[in-house]
Design a protein around this motif. Structure first.
Motif, PDB file in Angstrom:
ATOM      1  N   LEU A 168      23.561   5.518  -0.588  1.00 19.08           N
ATOM      2  CA  LEU A 168      24.965   5.951  -0.548  1.00 19.08           C
ATOM      3  C   LEU A 168      25.131   7.168   0.350  1.00 19.08           C
ATOM      4  N   ALA A 169      24.235   8.152   0.214  1.00 17.94           N
ATOM      5  CA  ALA A 169      24.328   9.371   1.017  1.00 17.94           C
ATOM      6  C   ALA A 169      24.213   9.063   2.505  1.00 17.94           C
ATOM      7  N   THR A 170      23.355   8.098   2.837  1.00 17.69           N
ATOM      8  CA  THR A 170      23.215   7.678   4.228  1.00 17.69           C
ATOM      9  C   THR A 170      24.495   7.003   4.709  1.00 17.69           C
ATOM     10  N   PHE A 171      25.067   6.155   3.859  1.00 17.59           N
ATOM     11  CA  PHE A 171      26.288   5.415   4.196  1.00 17.59           C
ATOM     12  C   PHE A 171      27.471   6.362   4.410  1.00 17.59           C
ATOM     13  N   TYR A 172      27.587   7.387   3.537  1.00 16.79           N
ATOM     14  CA  TYR A 172      28.703   8.342   3.617  1.00 16.79           C
ATOM     15  C   TYR A 172      28.409   9.540   4.522  1.00 16.79           C
ATOM     16  N   ARG A 173      27.205   9.584   5.101  1.00 15.95           N
ATOM     17  CA  ARG A 173      26.779  10.674   5.984  1.00 15.95           C
ATOM     18  C   ARG A 173      26.823  12.031   5.277  1.00 15.95           C
ATOM     19  N   GLU A 174      26.391  12.026   4.027  1.00 15.36           N
ATOM     20  CA  GLU A 174      26.304  13.260   3.242  1.00 15.36           C
ATOM     21  C   GLU A 174      24.876  13.799   3.360  1.00 15.36           C
ATOM     22  N   ASN A 175      24.639  14.626   4.388  1.00 15.19           N
ATOM     23  CA  ASN A 175      23.275  15.049   4.712  1.00 15.19           C
ATOM     24  C   ASN A 175      22.642  15.926   3.635  1.00 15.19           C
ATOM     25  N   ASP A 178      15.510   5.743   6.965  1.00 14.17           N
ATOM     26  CA  ASP A 178      15.170   6.657   8.054  1.00 14.17           C
ATOM     27  C   ASP A 178      15.066   8.102   7.578  1.00 14.17           C
ATOM     28  N   ALA A 179      14.478   8.297   6.400  1.00 13.80           N
ATOM     29  CA  ALA A 179      14.253   9.640   5.851  1.00 13.80           C
ATOM     30  C   ALA A 179      12.834  10.050   6.249  1.00 13.80           C
ATOM     31  N   GLN A 180      12.697  10.599   7.443  1.00 14.34           N
ATOM     32  CA  GLN A 180      11.381  10.806   8.040  1.00 14.34           C
ATOM     33  C   GLN A 180      10.522  11.801   7.260  1.00 14.34           C
ATOM     34  N   ASP A 181      11.145  12.894   6.788  1.00 12.66           N
ATOM     35  CA  ASP A 181      10.378  13.886   6.015  1.00 12.66           C
ATOM     36  C   ASP A 181       9.853  13.260   4.721  1.00 12.66           C
ATOM     37  N   LEU A 182      10.703  12.466   4.061  1.00 10.16           N
ATOM     38  CA  LEU A 182      10.293  11.794   2.833  1.00 10.16           C
ATOM     39  C   LEU A 182       9.225  10.740   3.120  1.00 10.16           C
ATOM     40  N   GLU A 183       9.385  10.031   4.222  1.00 15.73           N
ATOM     41  CA  GLU A 183       8.396   9.016   4.596  1.00 15.73           C
ATOM     42  C   GLU A 183       7.021   9.659   4.772  1.00 15.73           C
ATOM     43  N   GLU A 184       6.988  10.802   5.447  1.00 14.12           N
ATOM     44  CA  GLU A 184       5.712  11.493   5.676  1.00 14.12           C
ATOM     45  C   GLU A 184       5.122  11.970   4.350  1.00 14.12           C
ATOM     46  N   PHE A 185       5.974  12.472   3.459  1.00 14.88           N
ATOM     47  CA  PHE A 185       5.514  12.939   2.149  1.00 14.88           C
ATOM     48  C   PHE A 185       4.921  11.781   1.345  1.00 14.88           C
ATOM     49  N   CYS A 186       5.646  10.651   1.285  1.00 13.78           N
ATOM     50  CA  CYS A 186       5.171   9.485   0.526  1.00 13.78           C
ATOM     51  C   CYS A 186       3.878   8.934   1.108  1.00 13.78           C
ATOM     52  N   PHE A 187       3.810   8.909   2.431  1.00 10.40           N
ATOM     53  CA  PHE A 187       2.587   8.427   3.084  1.00 10.40           C
ATOM     54  C   PHE A 187       1.406   9.330   2.719  1.00 10.40           C
ATOM     55  N   ARG A 188       1.628  10.643   2.786  1.00  8.16           N
ATOM     56  CA  ARG A 188       0.563  11.589   2.477  1.00  8.16           C
ATOM     57  C   ARG A 188       0.120  11.455   1.016  1.00  8.16           C
ATOM     58  N   PHE A 189       1.092  11.227   0.121  1.00 11.06           N
ATOM     59  CA  PHE A 189       0.766  11.028  -1.297  1.00 11.06           C
ATOM     60  C   PHE A 189      -0.098   9.774  -1.467  1.00 11.06           C
ATOM     61  N   CYS A 190       0.293   8.691  -0.783  1.00  6.83           N
ATOM     62  CA  CYS A 190      -0.473   7.436  -0.876  1.00  6.83           C
ATOM     63  C   CYS A 190      -1.896   7.618  -0.374  1.00  6.83           C
ATOM     64  N   ILE A 191      -2.048   8.373   0.701  1.00  2.68           N
ATOM     65  CA  ILE A 191      -3.391   8.616   1.255  1.00  2.68           C
ATOM     66  C   ILE A 191      -4.220   9.445   0.281  1.00  2.68           C
ATOM     67  N   ASN A 192      -3.590  10.456  -0.313  1.00  6.35           N
ATOM     68  CA  ASN A 192      -4.306  11.337  -1.251  1.00  6.35           C
ATOM     69  C   ASN A 192      -4.690  10.623  -2.548  1.00  6.35           C
ATOM     70  N   HIS A 193      -3.978   9.520  -2.863  1.00  3.37           N
ATOM     71  CA  HIS A 193      -4.266   8.767  -4.097  1.00  3.37           C
ATOM     72  C   HIS A 193      -4.535   7.298  -3.754  1.00  3.37           C
ATOM     73  N   LEU A 194      -5.217   7.091  -2.626  1.00  2.18           N
ATOM     74  CA  LEU A 194      -5.336   5.760  -2.025  1.00  2.18           C
ATOM     75  C   LEU A 194      -5.970   4.735  -2.963  1.00  2.18           C
ATOM     76  N   THR A 195      -7.031   5.109  -3.657  1.00  2.00           N
ATOM     77  CA  THR A 195      -7.748   4.149  -4.503  1.00  2.00           C
ATOM     78  C   THR A 195      -6.839   3.562  -5.575  1.00  2.00           C
ATOM     79  N   VAL A 196      -6.085   4.427  -6.248  1.00  3.74           N
ATOM     80  CA  VAL A 196      -5.205   3.963  -7.328  1.00  3.74           C
ATOM     81  C   VAL A 196      -3.996   3.219  -6.760  1.00  3.74           C
ATOM     82  N   VAL A 197      -3.418   3.751  -5.688  1.00  7.66           N
ATOM     83  CA  VAL A 197      -2.205   3.154  -5.101  1.00  7.66           C
ATOM     84  C   VAL A 197      -2.472   1.722  -4.638  1.00  7.66           C
TER      85      VAL A 197
END
Length: 527
Positions: free
Chosen positions: A442-449, A479-498
């Motif tokens: 919704l925030a992306t749709f309404y451009r509520e940054n 297209d939430a690039q900061d969040l994408e990087e955070f989630c990716f880093r979390f997955c890498i740090n917990h790769l075995t379980v993920v």
């Protein structure tokens, strides 16, 4: 609500005086001095007045509160104190005032004379707005709105960061490795200094005899040096005890290093650590850490509201985080620290008067005052046209010629749309990370940054091994690039379980392909 009465010094105040307090700082070698502001924006001081640290123009102790008229009309943004004690205060306008003990030039006024009244410090700071202050035992740091750090005072171990061990009589910008960095947070131990930059790196300098710089050695550091052992870990906050250090990461984890003779690192033993060591508080995410340069006590608060303490607690050595009955970390220092001082400027919220913001919060979804209702999933949400038009560009145009009092909404679910409307009234959101993904849409749709950033923050706070892939997928989609990087880093740090979760098994083919490729580039699959 914070109870300042838990600090012994406040027993000198009447119940009527306590009711008026809005900010307070308890300091001094025995917790016997206090500065506080009232609901009328007046500043009062009380206590033993060592070295003129009450700022009254004399060194006479006072058992009754006295008004600090020299700061009349000034509003306090932040305040810190040293061991002398000396005081460094920043106003809401970004000005700096200092007073008290000054044998080592820690007041920054170019002298070594004790300051009996607040002195405005403008040398090298005249065009700067100071947003944060920190004091070691006899040195001072300030952080400006543009991310610069200035230091002055005692420099026997390089704690001023100038590259020498000569005391610094006036504010000097800390450069070296911080030259082109944007600093977000500062802290001081007894004779060391710390800074967290916007990339999540931690820089340290000063005394290191107990390993409190986290560099893997015990040699002093006269200029800022990055804590290399935290590579790949994004730090949000740093806090310093007398000779130990705590940091809080964006994943809600705590690391500690330095002196540990009282168990203040929370590692289960009393061995000093010269490298960052994880502190296991509980499975819940930590949202606040607390320490003070005058004490060997540590505290933390979790997302669930639990407060833990460890280290020197009323003479006992608590070597692992201990769950308390407190609701805030401030209470730990009032009741268990030696001395009983405050680790930050205390803020006391009034419990009767409603601000404009609080009044608006109460009117959300109130059918008695609303002039508009949204029908979502068969349920009504009540709102006010004028507020929606003021707060949101989308409503400013869509409600311009809208005369009906009902708006039907089918694009978004009831929980998501209700959370959006509530955000317009409160500036905050309260959703599960999964629901926050819908609100991100919704925030992306309404451009509520700003709302988009809040959603990403909520998702970060709620990420776990089970939902990490779903949240990564949402970040890519919106297209939430900061969040994408955070989630990716979390997955890498917990790769075995993920990689053993159902989310990973059902992962979109293109996303999986990109994930494996990116993970390979960062060396996730190396033995």
């Amino acid at each position: 609500m914070l109870d300042v009465g838990k600090w012994p010094i406040f027993s000198l105040c009447s119940e009527e005086e306590l009711q008026l307090i809005r900010q307070a700082c308890v300091f001094g070698s025995a917790g016997n001095e206090v500065l506080y502001t009232t609901v009328n924006d007046e500043i009062f001081v009380l206590g033993t007045n060592c070295c003129g640290c009450l700022g009254l123009g004399d060194v006479q102790s006072t058992i009754e509160p006295r008004r600090l008229d020299s700061l009349s009309g000034k509003k306090i943004a932040c305040l810190s104190y040293g061991s002398g004690p000396h005081i460094v205060l920043a106003t809401t306008e970004g000005e700096v005032f200092t007073w008290g003990h000054n044998a080592y030039s820690q007041l920054g006024n170019g002298t070594t004379n004790h300051g009996l009244v607040p002195c405005h410090i403008s040398t090298n700071l005249s065009n700067k707005q100071v947003t944060e202050v920190a004091c070691g035992s006899y040195h001072s740091l300030v952080l400006t709105s543009d991310g610069e750090v200035f230091a002055w005072g005692y420099n026997n171990s390089g704690q001023v960061g100038s590259g020498s061990t000569v005391n610094q009589a006036i504010p000097r910008r800390v450069t070296g490795c911080l030259q082109n960095k944007v600093v977000m947070n500062i802290a001081c131990g007894q004779m060391c200094s710390m800074a967290v930059v916007d990339t999540g790196e931690v820089y340290v300098w000063g005394y290191n005899g107990n390993g409190q710089l986290g560099l893997g050695s015990s040699g002093n550091q006269p200029t800022p040096c990055r804590v290399a052992a935290l590579q790949g870990i994004h730090v949000q906050k740093v806090a310093c005890g007398y000779a130990h250090t705590l940091v809080l990461t964006d994943e809600g984890q705590v690391y500690a290093w330095g002196a540990n003779s009282y168990g203040q690192l929370g590692t289960g033993n009393k061995s000093n650590q010269s490298y960052p060591t994880p502190v296991i508080v509980e499975k819940d995410r930590v949202i606040e850490i607390a320490a003070c340069h005058s004490a060997h006590t540590s505290a933390a608060k979790t997302q669930g509201g639990h407060v833990y303490m460890w280290g020197q607690c009323r003479g006992q050595s608590v070597i692992l985080p201990h769950l308390t009955h407190f609701s805030c970390t401030d209470d730990v220092f009032a009741c268990f620290a030696t001395p009983a001082v405050s680790w930050r400027l205390l803020s006391v919220e009034p419990d009767d008067h409603l601000t404009v913001a609080e009044s608006l919060k109460r009117e959300f979804d109130n059918p008695d005052t609303a002039d508009l209702k949204f029908l979502v999933d068969g349920k009504y949400i009540y709102a006010h046209k004028v507020l929606l038009k003021i707060r949101c560009e989308h409503f400013r145009s869509s409600l311009e010629d809208h005369e009906d009092d009902i708006v039907e909404m089918s694009e978004f679910s009831y929980p998501v749309y209700r959370a959006f409307l509530e955000y317009l009234y409160t500036d905050s959101i309260s959703l599960s990370p999964e629901e926050a993904v819908g609100l991100l849409d919704l925030a992306t749709f309404y451009r509520e940054n700003r709302l988009k950033k809040l959603c990403q923050q909520t998702i970060k706070q709620g990420i776990c091994e089970e939902n990490a892939i779903a949240l990564l997928s949402a970040a890519v989609k919106y297209d939430a690039q900061d969040l994408e990087e955070f989630c990716f880093r979390f997955c890498i740090n917990h790769l075995t379980v993920v990689t053993q979760t159902s989310g990973f098994a059902e992962m979109d083919h293109d996303l999986l392909k990109n994930f494996i490729s990116k993970a390979s580039r960062v060396g996730a699959f190396k033995n």
